[in-house]
Design a protein around this motif. Sequence first.
Motif, short mmCIF file in Angstrom:
data_model
loop_
_atom_site.label_atom_id
_atom_site.label_comp_id
_atom_site.label_asym_id
_atom_site.label_seq_id
_atom_site.Cartn_x
_atom_site.Cartn_y
_atom_site.Cartn_z
N ARG A 62 -31.48 -105.55 -1.59
CA ARG A 62 -32.81 -105.31 -1.04
C ARG A 62 -33.59 -106.61 -0.90
O ARG A 62 -33.51 -107.47 -1.78
CB ARG A 62 -33.59 -104.37 -1.98
CG ARG A 62 -33.04 -102.95 -2.03
CD ARG A 62 -33.23 -102.20 -0.72
NE ARG A 62 -34.61 -102.17 -0.29
CZ ARG A 62 -35.50 -101.28 -0.70
NH1 ARG A 62 -35.16 -100.36 -1.57
NH2 ARG A 62 -36.73 -101.32 -0.24
N PRO A 63 -34.39 -106.75 0.12
CA PRO A 63 -34.41 -105.86 1.27
C PRO A 63 -33.27 -106.18 2.22
O PRO A 63 -32.75 -107.29 2.20
CB PRO A 63 -35.76 -106.16 1.91
CG PRO A 63 -35.99 -107.61 1.57
CD PRO A 63 -35.41 -107.81 0.20
N THR A 64 -32.92 -105.23 3.03
CA THR A 64 -31.89 -105.47 4.03
C THR A 64 -32.53 -106.14 5.25
O THR A 64 -33.76 -106.14 5.41
CB THR A 64 -31.24 -104.16 4.47
OG1 THR A 64 -32.22 -103.36 5.14
CG2 THR A 64 -30.69 -103.40 3.27
N ALA A 65 -31.70 -106.70 6.11
CA ALA A 65 -32.21 -107.30 7.35
C ALA A 65 -32.94 -106.26 8.19
O ALA A 65 -33.95 -106.56 8.83
CB ALA A 65 -31.06 -107.91 8.14
N ALA A 66 -32.46 -105.01 8.16
CA ALA A 66 -33.09 -103.96 8.95
C ALA A 66 -34.48 -103.63 8.43
O ALA A 66 -35.32 -103.11 9.17
CB ALA A 66 -32.21 -102.71 8.93
N GLU A 67 -34.75 -103.93 7.16
CA GLU A 67 -36.08 -103.70 6.60
C GLU A 67 -36.99 -104.91 6.78
O GLU A 67 -38.21 -104.77 6.88
CB GLU A 67 -35.96 -103.37 5.11
CG GLU A 67 -35.28 -102.04 4.84
CD GLU A 67 -34.91 -101.87 3.38
OE1 GLU A 67 -35.01 -100.73 2.88
OE2 GLU A 67 -34.52 -102.87 2.73
N ALA A 68 -36.41 -106.10 6.84
CA ALA A 68 -37.22 -107.32 6.91
C ALA A 68 -37.76 -107.55 8.32
O ALA A 68 -38.95 -107.84 8.50
CB ALA A 68 -36.41 -108.52 6.46
N VAL A 69 -36.92 -107.47 9.34
CA VAL A 69 -37.26 -107.55 10.77
C VAL A 69 -38.23 -108.67 11.13
O VAL A 69 -39.03 -108.53 12.05
CB VAL A 69 -37.79 -106.20 11.32
CG1 VAL A 69 -36.75 -105.12 11.19
CG2 VAL A 69 -39.08 -105.78 10.63
N ALA A 119 -42.33 -100.79 7.03
CA ALA A 119 -43.31 -101.69 7.65
C ALA A 119 -44.22 -102.35 6.62
O ALA A 119 -44.54 -103.53 6.73
CB ALA A 119 -44.15 -100.93 8.67
N GLY A 120 -44.65 -101.61 5.61
CA GLY A 120 -45.51 -102.19 4.59
C GLY A 120 -44.81 -103.28 3.82
O GLY A 120 -45.38 -104.35 3.56
N GLU A 121 -43.55 -103.04 3.46
CA GLU A 121 -42.79 -104.05 2.73
C GLU A 121 -42.54 -105.27 3.61
O GLU A 121 -42.61 -106.41 3.14
CB GLU A 121 -41.46 -103.46 2.25
CG GLU A 121 -40.58 -104.43 1.48
CD GLU A 121 -41.22 -104.91 0.19
OE1 GLU A 121 -40.78 -105.97 -0.32
OE2 GLU A 121 -42.15 -104.26 -0.31
N ALA A 122 -42.28 -105.05 4.89
CA ALA A 122 -42.07 -106.17 5.81
C ALA A 122 -43.33 -107.02 5.91
O ALA A 122 -43.26 -108.26 5.94
CB ALA A 122 -41.67 -105.65 7.19
N ASP A 153 -53.87 -105.41 7.87
CA ASP A 153 -54.64 -105.29 6.64
C ASP A 153 -54.36 -103.96 5.95
O ASP A 153 -54.19 -103.90 4.72
CB ASP A 153 -56.13 -105.42 6.96
CG ASP A 153 -57.01 -105.27 5.73
OD1 ASP A 153 -57.02 -106.19 4.89
OD2 ASP A 153 -57.68 -104.24 5.60
N TRP A 154 -54.30 -102.89 6.72
CA TRP A 154 -54.02 -101.56 6.15
C TRP A 154 -52.62 -101.53 5.55
O TRP A 154 -52.42 -101.01 4.44
CB TRP A 154 -54.15 -100.50 7.24
CG TRP A 154 -53.97 -99.10 6.73
CD1 TRP A 154 -54.90 -98.32 6.10
CD2 TRP A 154 -52.77 -98.32 6.83
NE1 TRP A 154 -54.35 -97.09 5.79
CE2 TRP A 154 -53.05 -97.07 6.23
CE3 TRP A 154 -51.51 -98.54 7.35
CZ2 TRP A 154 -52.10 -96.05 6.14
CZ3 TRP A 154 -50.55 -97.53 7.27
CH2 TRP A 154 -50.85 -96.31 6.67
N LEU A 155 -51.64 -102.11 6.23
CA LEU A 155 -50.27 -102.13 5.71
C LEU A 155 -50.18 -102.93 4.41
O LEU A 155 -49.35 -102.63 3.54
CB LEU A 155 -49.31 -102.72 6.75
CG LEU A 155 -49.03 -101.86 7.99
CD1 LEU A 155 -48.26 -102.66 9.03
CD2 LEU A 155 -48.25 -100.60 7.60
N LEU A 156 -51.04 -103.95 4.28
CA LEU A 156 -51.04 -104.77 3.06
C LEU A 156 -51.83 -104.13 1.93
O LEU A 156 -51.89 -104.68 0.83
CB LEU A 156 -51.62 -106.15 3.36
CG LEU A 156 -50.74 -107.11 4.17
CD1 LEU A 156 -51.54 -108.36 4.54
CD2 LEU A 156 -49.49 -107.49 3.40
N GLY A 157 -52.47 -102.98 2.21
CA GLY A 157 -53.27 -102.33 1.18
C GLY A 157 -54.70 -102.84 1.13
O GLY A 157 -55.39 -102.66 0.12
#
Length: 274
Positions: A258-265, A50-53, A24-28
């Motif tokens: 964007r996003p890269t695979a390393a960011e999506a995880v 992490a927030g974008e993921a 929830d915090w990561l989603l704002g």
Amino acid sequence: MGEAHEDPVVDLRLDLAHSARIYDWLLGGRTHFAADREAGRRILSAFPAAGEAARMNRAFMHRAVAHLAREGLTQFLDIGTGIPTSPNLHEIVQGISPAARVVYTDNDPVVLAHAAALLRGRPEGRTAYVQADVTVAGSVLEAPRLHATLDLRRPVALTLNALLHFVPDDGRDRAHAVVEDLKAALPGGSALVITHGTSDFSPLAMGRVTDVLARAGTPLQLRGVAEFRRFFDGWELLEPGVTLAHRWRPGRPEDPGRPTAAEAVCYAAIARKP
């Protein structure tokens, strides 16, 4: 005079971080406490995307359930619901099929405290909340409120979004066993929606995230593509099959950078039961 009976006291343990409230915090969102925010900040330090993921995972859920509702599914079982964040699953599917029925489940008492926000569905449909732990045999499938809301003789869309990486195997392959039990309870025509964290693309950063959550008392077991694909054994994957969450039928043309695979995880897929 009869003996008075009181509801059992539930210790919310707000001094400990919880995965639903960190998410929830990561989603704002606004339903989190100091321990959750501290763990979230440590996760962002270890993995700045992490927030974008988290937002990509949430956007996939919206696309997935909208697709299934348009395909005619009218019953949804969402396990590992988390803190309500609008639009919630029932808002998406009842916007397409007003008579849709939705059951949410989670094991966090704080989610129960916010269940009223989950239950404001369309008057033509039904929404219900069950507090249950998917790793405890029968706690979900035997819940009376589930059976009062869903007819398990008819197809059900089962959604397990960002949940199974919090089910460690402990040498027993528990996560796959849990999913197989759930799959076996559903009739032909049902659907299975899963997202799951992976370290396939960013092993060092995700290793640091795993350490942060372990120190917060939340074990995280990331799985590779072969382990993820096994969750769908015996069911028919929808195109494009197993992919990253943001690449599953994106609603608009994808920016190739964007996003890269390393960011999506986060792997994602949907399958139907023959």
